[in-house]
Design an enzyme around this catalytic site. Sequence first.
Site, PDB file in Angstrom:
ATOM      1  N   CYS A 144       0.825  -1.208   0.000  1.00  0.00           N
ATOM      2  CA  CYS A 144       0.000   0.000   0.000  1.00  0.00           C
ATOM      3  C   CYS A 144       0.858   1.257   0.000  1.00  0.00           C
ATOM      4  CB  CYS A 144      -0.913  -0.003   1.207  1.00  0.00           C
ATOM      5  SG  CYS A 144      -1.893   1.486   1.325  1.00  0.00           S
ATOM      6  N   CYS A 147      -0.574   4.188   2.020  1.00  0.00           N
ATOM      7  CA  CYS A 147      -0.429   4.076   3.479  1.00  0.00           C
ATOM      8  C   CYS A 147       1.017   4.311   3.899  1.00  0.00           C
ATOM      9  CB  CYS A 147      -0.800   2.678   3.967  1.00  0.00           C
ATOM     10  SG  CYS A 147      -2.244   1.999   3.225  1.00  0.00           S
ATOM     11  N   ASP A 148       1.953   3.675   3.196  1.00  0.00           N
ATOM     12  CA  ASP A 148       3.328   3.621   3.688  1.00  0.00           C
ATOM     13  C   ASP A 148       4.322   4.473   2.904  1.00  0.00           C
ATOM     14  OD1 ASP A 148       2.422   1.807   5.599  1.00  0.00           O
ATOM     15  OD2 ASP A 148       2.679   0.125   4.237  1.00  0.00           O
TER      16      ASP A 148
END
Length: 322
Positions: A144, A147-148
């Site tokens: 992701c 997200c990261d």
Amino acid sequence: MTEPREHQVIIIGSGPAGLTAAIYAARANMAPLCVEGFSAGGLIPGGQLMFTSDVENFPGFPNHVSGQELMARMREQAEKQGTELVTEDVSKLDLSSRPFKVWVGEDSSGLYLAKTVILATGARANYIGLASEERLKNKGVSACAVCDGPLYKGREVFVVGGGDSAMEEASYLAGICSRVTLVHRRDEFRASRAMQERVKGNPKIEILYSHVVTEVLDVSQGKVTAVQVKDLKTGIERQLACAALFVAIGHTPLTDLVKGQLELADNGYVRITRPGSTYTSVPGVFAAGDVADWVYRQAVTAAGTGCMAALDAERWLALEGH
Ligand code: NAP
């Protein structure tokens, strides 16, 4: 102990399919209960769109919308229409007789009964399958970028895959990281032309065709420091320094709850038994979204089948007289 109340419909999952089903079922006075999930299958409430940055193809948002905002809006709409949301994972499901039984919570402490079930559990990201990849998940290995990615701002990162997801992740990461190397096992991408062009035209993205990732380093340090790649044409392996590896190689439908209870297609997705509907092999159980769709897999098609599932459930209840 009193017997739990029997719901007209329980919706499992809270991506576009589950929440659209909830909106329609609530408006049809079915008082839906939506078990929105917690972390089962690596997904969180809202589903895969929670890991998507800009959604540019959902109708009604000419200036794009973030995946998180889109899902927050759908959730709010479902709740406003009267959906009861339960923020837990379903731990067990019994579809062998009616009312269907839905247990939630790690210890299966909560039991809900349902006349109909709409399965909208979606699909989750695949990983390469390396031991080192597994050990370094959340320590530099991610599926992701949204997200990261920000954790690796200004650093060099790798992306693996050749579909639209890989293109999207690489493009997104190129906006944050100093350099992105995209590793693909073949000489051509399967991604749509527009997405490919975006990647190929980005000077911050380097493409390694006909390469695979064979190792992620460094498990002993507990963080990603490099990836080992293999040139499939020459067989030569080399290690290239990076701070993170983003894996974007497709998805697996989340069907564990229904294995052995619902008919699945050969590829593991839930089989729709009546073409053009959301009917499954068990009367009263309907499937919507990516758990039954390996072809379109779009937010808007998931929402569409979520609507169909609610209408199918409502009409099935009326016809069956339950
Ligand atoms: P996908 O289209 O199935 O592509 C998966 C890619 O990963 C393929 O290029 C495949 O290689 C590669 N791959 C699979 N297993 C691998 C392995 N073990 N090692 C190395 N590479 C591997 O999956 P996706 O990109 O997640 O897309 C899924 C669907 O969502 C598609 O329909 C796509 O169009 C859609 N999508 C749309 C958007 C958008 O429109 N904004 C964004 C994301 C996804 P091969 O090509 O060699 O098989």
